[in-house]
Enzyme design. Sequence first.
Site: not given
Ligand SMILES: NC(=O)c1ccc[n+]([C@@H]2O[C@H](COP(=O)([O-])OP(=O)(O)OC[C@H]3O[C@@H](n4cnc5c(N)ncnc54)[C@H](O)[C@@H]3O)[C@@H](O)[C@H]2O)c1
Length: 271
Positions: A169-170, A202
Site C-alpha cells: 500500500y505504502a 479518516i
Molecule cells: N479512510 C482512511 O482513513 C484513509 C486514509 C488514507 C487514505 N485513504 C484513501 O482514501 C480513498 C477512499 O477511502 P475510503 O475510506 O473512502 O474507502 P471506501 O472503501 O469506503 O471507498 C472506496 C470505494 O472504491 C470502490 N472500489 C474498490 N475497488 C474498485 C475498483 N477496482 N473499481 C471501482 N471501484 C472500486 C469500493 O467499492 C469503495 O466503494 C482510498 O484511496 C484510500 O486509500 C483513506
Amino acid sequence: MLDLTGKVAFVAGAGSVADGWGNGKSTAVLMARQGAKVFGVDINPVALAGTTEVMEKEGHPHWAAQTCDMTSSEQVKAAVDACLAKFGRIDILVNNIGGSVPGDPVSLTEEAWDAQFDMNLKTAFLGCKHVLPVMERQFETDGRGGAIVNISSIAHMSHQVGGRVMVAYATAKAGLMAFSRSTAIAYVKKGIRVNTVVVGMIHTPLVEHRLAKQLGVSEQELVAKRNALIPMGRMGQAFDVANAVVYLASDEASYVTATQIVVDGGVTAAR
Ligand SMILES: NC(=O)c1ccc[n+]([C@@H]2O[C@H](COP(=O)([O-])OP(=O)(O)OC[C@H]3O[C@@H](n4cnc5c(N)ncnc54)[C@H](O)[C@@H]3O)[C@@H](O)[C@H]2O)c1
C-alpha cells in the site's frame, strides 16, 4: 467560491464500503452541492446505490452512476464513453479508489502485492489514460481542459500507520504521488492540472467495517487508538478530504498543479 456549475466530474470509487461517508461518496455529493454534474463509478453496485440514495434525497438532478471495475481498461473506456454520452464532457476526474492490506515482502503473497498495485495505482492510470484525451480535446476546442485529483495516503511516507506495516500500500501510494507529478508536467501545456490529496487517518466506514476485522480489535478500541495518534486528538471526516478535492478541482486552484495537500490533522509533521 468553489462553484462547480457547468463542470462535469467523473468520480472513480464514488461509493462507500458501508453505510456512512467514504471519501469518494462525500466528494461526489459535495461536487453536486457545488453545482457540478457528477458521473460516479464503483465496482460495488450496493456502494454506488448508497450514493444515489443521498443524491436523490438532496435533489441533485445531474447525477449518473455506473458499475465499473476501474482495473479493467475496457470497462473504464465504456464508463468514460457513457459519461460523455450523458453529460457531453469531463472537466474533473477524481481517482479515489484504494485500500490497504497489511504485510511485509515476506508475508505478502505475490497476488496480494499485484492486487494492491492494481487497486491503488492502476485504477488512476486507467482513469487518466481514458480521460486525458477527452480533456485535451476540450482544451483545443474551447480552451477548457480539466483537473485531475488523485487520492494518496500518508502511508506513502510512514513506516507504519496505526501500528500496521503495509509495504505494498505504502509503495503503491508513493507511486501514485510520482504518477501525479509526472502526469501534471506532461499535460501542463494542455490545460490540464493534476494534483494529489494525501489523506491521513479518516473516520470513514472502512475503519469499523474492514480495519477492525483485519486487526482483530474491537471497533471502539481501534477508533480510540487512531484518535490518540493524531495531534488534533481525532480522526478527520470524509468531508475534510472532499473539501480539499473540491478546492483542487475548482477554478480557484487554477495556478495549482503537480502538488499535494496533506489532510492529516498534523500527524506527519508531529512524527
Ligand atoms: N479512510 C482512511 O482513513 C484513509 C486514509 C488514507 C487514505 N485513504 C484513501 O482514501 C480513498 C477512499 O477511502 P475510503 O475510506 O473512502 O474507502 P471506501 O472503501 O469506503 O471507498 C472506496 C470505494 O472504491 C470502490 N472500489 C474498490 N475497488 C474498485 C475498483 N477496482 N473499481 C471501482 N471501484 C472500486 C469500493 O467499492 C469503495 O466503494 C482510498 O484511496 C484510500 O486509500 C483513506
